[in-house]
Design an enzyme around this catalytic site. Structure first.
Site, PDB file in Angstrom:
ATOM      1  N   ARG A 109     -10.915   1.895 -10.083  1.00 19.10           N
ATOM      2  CA  ARG A 109     -10.060   3.073 -10.156  1.00 19.10           C
ATOM      3  C   ARG A 109     -10.135   3.693 -11.559  1.00 19.10           C
ATOM      4  O   ARG A 109     -10.635   3.063 -12.498  1.00 19.10           O
ATOM      5  CB  ARG A 109      -8.618   2.691  -9.824  1.00 19.10           C
ATOM      6  CG  ARG A 109      -8.421   2.350  -8.349  1.00 19.10           C
ATOM      7  CD  ARG A 109      -6.966   2.218  -7.977  1.00 19.10           C
ATOM      8  NE  ARG A 109      -6.802   2.053  -6.539  1.00 19.10           N
ATOM      9  CZ  ARG A 109      -5.632   2.017  -5.927  1.00 19.10           C
ATOM     10  NH1 ARG A 109      -4.511   2.140  -6.631  1.00 19.10           N
ATOM     11  NH2 ARG A 109      -5.564   1.873  -4.606  1.00 19.10           N
TER      12      ARG A 109
ATOM     13  N   SER B  81      -9.819  -6.973  -6.344  1.00 22.69           N
ATOM     14  CA  SER B  81     -11.068  -6.966  -7.115  1.00 22.69           C
ATOM     15  C   SER B  81     -11.655  -5.560  -7.171  1.00 22.69           C
ATOM     16  O   SER B  81     -12.274  -5.165  -8.168  1.00 22.69           O
ATOM     17  CB  SER B  81     -12.075  -7.918  -6.468  1.00 22.69           C
ATOM     18  OG  SER B  81     -11.588  -9.238  -6.444  1.00 22.69           O
TER      19      SER B  81
ATOM     20  N   ARG C 254       1.454  -4.944   6.197  1.00 22.77           N
ATOM     21  CA  ARG C 254       0.831  -3.895   5.396  1.00 22.77           C
ATOM     22  C   ARG C 254       1.680  -2.639   5.511  1.00 22.77           C
ATOM     23  O   ARG C 254       2.057  -2.229   6.610  1.00 22.77           O
ATOM     24  CB  ARG C 254      -0.584  -3.574   5.872  1.00 22.77           C
ATOM     25  CG  ARG C 254      -1.241  -2.561   4.916  1.00 22.77           C
ATOM     26  CD  ARG C 254      -2.556  -2.008   5.421  1.00 22.77           C
ATOM     27  NE  ARG C 254      -3.072  -1.077   4.423  1.00 22.77           N
ATOM     28  CZ  ARG C 254      -4.200  -1.225   3.765  1.00 22.77           C
ATOM     29  NH1 ARG C 254      -4.967  -2.254   4.005  1.00 22.77           N
ATOM     30  NH2 ARG C 254      -4.578  -0.332   2.872  1.00 22.77           N
TER      31      ARG C 254
ATOM     32  N   GLY D 197       0.321   5.327  -4.673  1.00 25.10           N
ATOM     33  CA  GLY D 197      -0.249   6.564  -5.189  1.00 25.10           C
ATOM     34  C   GLY D 197       0.061   7.757  -4.315  1.00 25.10           C
ATOM     35  O   GLY D 197       0.437   8.831  -4.808  1.00 25.10           O
TER      36      GLY D 197
ATOM     37  N   HIS E 171       3.475   3.601  -8.619  1.00 24.58           N
ATOM     38  CA  HIS E 171       3.360   2.183  -8.918  1.00 24.58           C
ATOM     39  C   HIS E 171       4.638   1.657  -9.579  1.00 24.58           C
ATOM     40  O   HIS E 171       5.078   0.530  -9.304  1.00 24.58           O
ATOM     41  CB  HIS E 171       2.162   1.927  -9.835  1.00 24.58           C
ATOM     42  CG  HIS E 171       0.844   2.261  -9.203  1.00 24.58           C
ATOM     43  ND1 HIS E 171       0.412   1.688  -8.024  1.00 24.58           N
ATOM     44  CD2 HIS E 171      -0.150   3.116  -9.590  1.00 24.58           C
ATOM     45  CE1 HIS E 171      -0.782   2.162  -7.707  1.00 24.58           C
ATOM     46  NE2 HIS E 171      -1.144   3.038  -8.649  1.00 24.58           N
TER      47      HIS E 171
ATOM     48  N   ASP F  94       0.820  -1.206   0.000  1.00 25.02           N
ATOM     49  CA  ASP F  94       0.000   0.000   0.000  1.00 25.02           C
ATOM     50  C   ASP F  94       0.859   1.262   0.000  1.00 25.02           C
ATOM     51  O   ASP F  94       1.954   1.281   0.565  1.00 25.02           O
ATOM     52  CB  ASP F  94      -0.896  -0.004   1.234  1.00 25.02           C
ATOM     53  CG  ASP F  94      -1.948   1.091   1.194  1.00 25.02           C
ATOM     54  OD1 ASP F  94      -2.421   1.418   0.085  1.00 25.02           O
ATOM     55  OD2 ASP F  94      -2.295   1.615   2.259  1.00 25.02           O
TER      56      ASP F  94
ATOM     57  N   ASN G 139      -9.909  -2.782  -7.149  1.00 29.97           N
ATOM     58  CA  ASN G 139      -9.059  -1.856  -7.904  1.00 29.97           C
ATOM     59  C   ASN G 139      -9.556  -1.602  -9.322  1.00 29.97           C
ATOM     60  O   ASN G 139      -9.170  -0.612  -9.953  1.00 29.97           O
ATOM     61  CB  ASN G 139      -7.613  -2.359  -7.963  1.00 29.97           C
ATOM     62  CG  ASN G 139      -6.866  -2.193  -6.667  1.00 29.97           C
ATOM     63  OD1 ASN G 139      -5.892  -2.898  -6.400  1.00 29.97           O
ATOM     64  ND2 ASN G 139      -7.304  -1.256  -5.822  1.00 29.97           N
ATOM     65  N   TRP G 140     -10.426  -2.475  -9.835  1.00 25.24           N
ATOM     66  CA  TRP G 140     -10.983  -2.248 -11.174  1.00 25.24           C
ATOM     67  C   TRP G 140     -11.786  -0.952 -11.229  1.00 25.24           C
ATOM     68  O   TRP G 140     -11.986  -0.387 -12.309  1.00 25.24           O
ATOM     69  CB  TRP G 140     -11.873  -3.419 -11.601  1.00 25.24           C
ATOM     70  CG  TRP G 140     -11.151  -4.706 -11.861  1.00 25.24           C
ATOM     71  CD1 TRP G 140     -11.226  -5.856 -11.145  1.00 25.24           C
ATOM     72  CD2 TRP G 140     -10.246  -4.978 -12.945  1.00 25.24           C
ATOM     73  NE1 TRP G 140     -10.427  -6.824 -11.692  1.00 25.24           N
ATOM     74  CE2 TRP G 140      -9.827  -6.317 -12.801  1.00 25.24           C
ATOM     75  CE3 TRP G 140      -9.772  -4.222 -14.014  1.00 25.24           C
ATOM     76  CZ2 TRP G 140      -8.934  -6.922 -13.698  1.00 25.24           C
ATOM     77  CZ3 TRP G 140      -8.877  -4.817 -14.904  1.00 25.24           C
ATOM     78  CH2 TRP G 140      -8.458  -6.147 -14.746  1.00 25.24           C
TER      79      TRP G 140
ATOM     80  N   ILE H 247      -6.995  -4.581   6.709  1.00 25.16           N
ATOM     81  CA  ILE H 247      -6.553  -5.768   5.975  1.00 25.16           C
ATOM     82  C   ILE H 247      -7.129  -5.804   4.564  1.00 25.16           C
ATOM     83  O   ILE H 247      -6.737  -6.655   3.759  1.00 25.16           O
ATOM     84  CB  ILE H 247      -6.891  -7.063   6.738  1.00 25.16           C
ATOM     85  CG1 ILE H 247      -8.385  -7.157   7.033  1.00 25.16           C
ATOM     86  CG2 ILE H 247      -6.088  -7.136   8.028  1.00 25.16           C
ATOM     87  CD1 ILE H 247      -8.790  -8.456   7.701  1.00 25.16           C
ATOM     88  N   SER H 248      -8.062  -4.923   4.260  1.00 24.24           N
ATOM     89  CA  SER H 248      -8.509  -4.665   2.884  1.00 24.24           C
ATOM     90  C   SER H 248      -8.847  -5.908   2.076  1.00 24.24           C
ATOM     91  O   SER H 248      -8.398  -6.060   0.943  1.00 24.24           O
ATOM     92  CB  SER H 248      -7.453  -3.830   2.155  1.00 24.24           C
ATOM     93  OG  SER H 248      -7.343  -2.557   2.770  1.00 24.24           O
TER      94      SER H 248
END
Length: 262
Positions: free
Chosen positions: A79, A74, A196, A31, A45, A28, A76-77, A203-204
């Site tokens: 964004r 899943s 993390r 960005g 990235h 993490d 992140n699509w 824990i995302s």
């Protein structure tokens, strides 16, 4: 800049004590790392890719059995399309550029998640590397791609439901190992440590079932700045913890004494 001699000494110290069998990392902060420097998010990235390479190498050197990197969730699509496209380009670049090193170092590449959702130009080199490294006996490097812990649990539940419908298993006889056998992580060692980065305490949606008895470390450093020393310090922190699995400290000490005498 990290001092090679100091890092080498730290690696040797880590090797002297019991290592986690399986480490998962929530990578993490890419960005935000870029935004703090006035750079496009994609540059964060890109810099994070360098951390992937370095952490993977040191994990292999110290002798980890399995390393799982949360590369693309899943969620992140959702964004911005430009950022998603850039992430897919970087993923392909990593798979192509690291092909030889992964094979030369005996690493077996694995992938978990809804991989069929990835674009073809990513899936092709991913599948090639998975196949060509399948017989390697070294560390298993797993990329969690289009991955979500809840999605994995739903998938496993559906698979078991189909088995029940086919009469292959009675509902009352379903055990933990039956459920685990349907998870995308089947075959991997138990998850002992989750790290993390970026100072966030979440824990995302990562390895929800597998994290049941994992140690958690939240590192206050963005992923692009998380390199060899930071990773080794996390392993050291893990090694200083007592793993009880519901037992008492006294019981653990008795078990350790019995093992030492055996």
């Amino acid at each position: 800049m990290e001092r090679p001699a100091a890092i080498s000494a730290l690696e040797q110290q880590v090797k002297l004590r019991a290592l986690p069998r399986h480490v998962g990392i929530i990578m993490d902060g890419n960005g935000r790392w870029a935004e703090m420097r006035g750079l496009p998010r994609l540059e964060g990235h890109r810099e994070g890719s360098a951390s992937v390479r370095e952490v993977t190498r040191v994990a292999r050197r110290v002798g980890l059995s399995a390393l799982t990197l949360y590369a693309f969730s899943s969620q992140n699509w959702a964004r911005p399309a430009e950022e998603v496209a850039g992430l897919m380009d970087l993923l392909r670049e990593f798979l192509v550029s690291e092909y030889s090193e992964i094979l030369d170092n005996g690493i077996r590449l694995n992938a978990i998640g809804e991989v069929d959702k990835l674009p073809r130009f990513v899936r092709d080199p991913l599948e090639r590397l998975r196949v060509d490294s399948a017989h390697n006996q070294g560390m298993v490097l797993t990329l969690a791609l289009s991955y979500g812990g809840r999605e994995e649990l739903v998938h496993a539940a559906r698979q078991l439901a189909h088995a029940v419908a086919r009469g292959e298993v009675a509902p009352e006889r379903i055990a933990e190992q039956d459920f685990e056998a349907q998870l995308w992580t089947r075959g991997l060692p138990p998850l002992d440590l989750v790290v993390r980065t970026s100072g966030e305490f979440r824990i995302s949606n990562f390895l929800l079932w597998q994290m049941a008895y994992a140690e958690l470390i939240f590192a206050d450093v963005a992923w692009p700045d998380f390199r060899s020393e930071a990773f080794l310090r996390c392993l050291q922190q893990y090694q200083q913890r007592e793993r009880r699995f519901g037992l008492t400290s006294a019981q653990i000490q008795v078990e350790e004494t019995q093992r030492a005498k055996a």
